[in-house]
Design an enzyme around this catalytic site. Structure first.
Site, PDB file in Angstrom:
ATOM      1  CG  MET A  27      -1.831  -1.056   1.123  1.00  0.00           C
ATOM      2  SD  MET A  27      -3.257  -0.860   1.936  1.00  0.00           S
ATOM      3  CE  MET A  27      -2.803  -0.436   3.735  1.00  0.00           C
ATOM      4  CG  HIS A  31       8.400   0.717   6.728  1.00  0.00           C
ATOM      5  ND1 HIS A  31       8.645  -0.712   6.444  1.00  0.00           N
ATOM      6  CD2 HIS A  31       6.983   0.854   6.574  1.00  0.00           C
ATOM      7  CE1 HIS A  31       7.438  -1.381   6.546  1.00  0.00           C
ATOM      8  NE2 HIS A  31       6.475  -0.493   6.694  1.00  0.00           N
ATOM      9  N   GLY A  33      11.010  -2.407   5.874  1.00  0.00           N
ATOM     10  CA  GLY A  33      10.287  -3.562   5.799  1.00  0.00           C
ATOM     11  C   GLY A  33       9.799  -3.987   4.408  1.00  0.00           C
ATOM     12  CG  HIS A  34       6.887  -1.414   2.361  1.00  0.00           C
ATOM     13  ND1 HIS A  34       6.820  -0.268   3.067  1.00  0.00           N
ATOM     14  CD2 HIS A  34       5.663  -1.946   2.222  1.00  0.00           C
ATOM     15  CE1 HIS A  34       5.435  -0.324   3.476  1.00  0.00           C
ATOM     16  NE2 HIS A  34       4.818  -1.181   3.275  1.00  0.00           N
ATOM     17  N   GLY A 144       5.223  -9.898   4.312  1.00  0.00           N
ATOM     18  CA  GLY A 144       6.053  -9.716   5.498  1.00  0.00           C
ATOM     19  C   GLY A 144       5.433 -10.711   6.825  1.00  0.00           C
ATOM     20  CE  LYS A 146       4.055  -4.279  11.864  1.00  0.00           C
ATOM     21  NZ  LYS A 146       2.849  -3.661  10.913  1.00  0.00           N
ATOM     22  CG  ASP A 147       0.934  -7.203   8.109  1.00  0.00           C
ATOM     23  OD1 ASP A 147       0.346  -6.455   8.868  1.00  0.00           O
ATOM     24  OD2 ASP A 147       2.087  -6.768   7.521  1.00  0.00           O
TER      25      ASP A 147
HETATM   26  P1  AMP Z   1       1.494  -2.804   3.574  1.00  0.00           P
HETATM   27  O1  AMP Z   1       1.982  -1.788   2.657  1.00  0.00           O
HETATM   28  O2  AMP Z   1       1.458  -2.405   4.765  1.00  0.00           O
HETATM   29  O3  AMP Z   1       0.313  -3.536   3.127  1.00  0.00           O
HETATM   30  O4  AMP Z   1       2.592  -4.062   3.337  1.00  0.00           O
HETATM   31  C1  AMP Z   1       3.233  -4.503   2.259  1.00  0.00           C
HETATM   32  C2  AMP Z   1       3.924  -5.647   2.735  1.00  0.00           C
HETATM   33  O5  AMP Z   1       5.071  -5.382   3.345  1.00  0.00           O
HETATM   34  C3  AMP Z   1       3.139  -6.871   3.364  1.00  0.00           C
HETATM   35  O6  AMP Z   1       3.451  -7.878   3.025  1.00  0.00           O
HETATM   36  C4  AMP Z   1       3.669  -6.499   4.914  1.00  0.00           C
HETATM   37  O7  AMP Z   1       3.560  -7.778   5.668  1.00  0.00           O
HETATM   38  C5  AMP Z   1       4.916  -6.347   4.367  1.00  0.00           C
HETATM   39  N1  AMP Z   1       5.790  -5.355   5.698  1.00  0.00           N
HETATM   40  C6  AMP Z   1       5.215  -4.394   6.457  1.00  0.00           C
HETATM   41  N2  AMP Z   1       5.811  -4.054   7.303  1.00  0.00           N
HETATM   42  C7  AMP Z   1       6.813  -4.779   7.422  1.00  0.00           C
HETATM   43  C8  AMP Z   1       8.019  -5.082   8.337  1.00  0.00           C
HETATM   44  N3  AMP Z   1       8.192  -4.196   9.508  1.00  0.00           N
HETATM   45  N4  AMP Z   1       8.586  -6.091   8.043  1.00  0.00           N
HETATM   46  C9  AMP Z   1       8.625  -6.719   7.258  1.00  0.00           C
HETATM   47  N5  AMP Z   1       7.668  -6.811   6.187  1.00  0.00           N
HETATM   48  C10 AMP Z   1       6.567  -5.959   6.471  1.00  0.00           C
END
Ligand code: AMP
Length: 283
Positions: A27, A31, A33-34, A144, A146-147
């Site tokens: 989304m 950071h 993580g992404h 990730g 994280k989720d």
């Molecule tokens: P989002 O943009 O929040 O929907 O996350 C996109 C992807 O990045 C998802 O697979 C999340 O699990 C992963 N993600 C978000 N934060 C982290 C993190 N801190 N460490 C690892 N993966 C992450």
């Protein structure tokens, strides 16, 4: 790096590619993580596609859809350090045109934890991810830890609906103070980030008890809850010690793999964190 907003254009681009395609759905508001997911895709696949789409279907009324950080220019710049073949940037009309009326619903794992607190959340996630899988047609997709519940549900969906895609899980990336990286951390001031770091410190307390042989799930929950509750700004939504596969709460002594997870509010900001533990390998 090609940016593509329409499905027909993406299909045209995708046609010519026969080697492995890694897909990182996001989304945006990137950071580390992404970016770790993008890096993993680069290491695993011949091609990498990233999508950036703030999916309205996974936000309930009153949640932060309108305020969710949108930083497209910075995101695209961050991708420059990686090998990204295409960035898919659909809008709501592309993803959910008039008349759209199909939903993908995982019906068991989605009821617990995040799904219990956010009832339509996972239906929104599985619907958009299934659509993106059909559009991107990746060989691999990166998610990730994280989720962790999302990862379990996506794995279930891929198995149940026979998507020919290998799901690769990637480790949770943290700030220096231990706070799990999240796009929502931009809602926090620096002082609040220090308070929020106690979420991970509380999990670490629980983890060290597990390493020392504690097998009572309620004691682990209490240790974590007590640490979080010492911080007046933090309000617990749940503290869970669940079976890693079924995601149901452990009531007896811990004997198999578990997921220890929490959701905590700091003001209006909802923060989640977790770790996995396996008593057989004590890690
Ligand atoms: P989002 O943009 O929040 O929907 O996350 C996109 C992807 O990045 C998802 O697979 C999340 O699990 C992963 N993600 C978000 N934060 C982290 C993190 N801190 N460490 C690892 N993966 C992450």
């Amino acid at each position: 790096m090609k940016t593509i907003s329409s499905i027909s254009q993406f299909r045209e681009w995708r046609k010519g590619i026969t080697e492995s395609v890694g897909f990182v759905p996001t989304m945006g508001a990137f950071h580390e993580g992404h970016l770790s997911l993008v890096q993993k895709s680069n290491e695993t696949c011949n091609h990498t596609v990233v999508s950036i789409y703030v999916n309205p279907k996974q936000f309930a009324p009153g949640e932060d859809l309108i305020h969710y950080p949108r930083t497209l220019d910075e995101d695209l710049k961050k991708l420059d350090s990686f090998t990204v073949d295409a960035v898919f940037l659909p809008n709501n009309e592309v993803m959910y045109p008039d008349g759209f009326s199909t939903k993908v619903n995982e019906e068991i794992l989605s009821n617990f934890l995040e799904g219990n607190s956010r009832p339509s959340f996972f239906q929104g996630v599985t619907t958009v991810v299934a659509k993106l899988f059909n559009i991107i047609q990746p060989s691999h997709a990166f998610f990730g830890e994280k989720d962790a519940q999302q990862l379990a549900i996506i794995n279930r969906m891929v198995t149940d609906l026979n998507f020919p895609i290998e799901i690769i899980s990637c480790p949770l990336i943290r700030e220096e103070n231990g706070l799990a990286m999240s796009s929502r951390n931009v809602y926090l001031s620096n002082d609040e980030k220090e308070v929020a770091a106690h979420i991970n410190l509380a999990l670490e307390d629980g983890k060290s008890q597990l390493y020392s042989g504690q097998r009572d799930p309620q004691i682990i929950r209490n240790i974590i809850s007590n640490h979080i509750s010492e911080q007046q700004l933090l309000k617990i939504d749940y503290v869970s010690v669940a079976d890693a596969n079924s995601l149901t709460e452990i009531t007896e002594s811990i004997s198999g793999d578990i997921l220890v997870s929490v959701a905590v509010y700091l003001g209006d900001t909802r923060l989640i964190d977790n770790f996995s533990y396996s008593p057989s390998s004590n890690k």
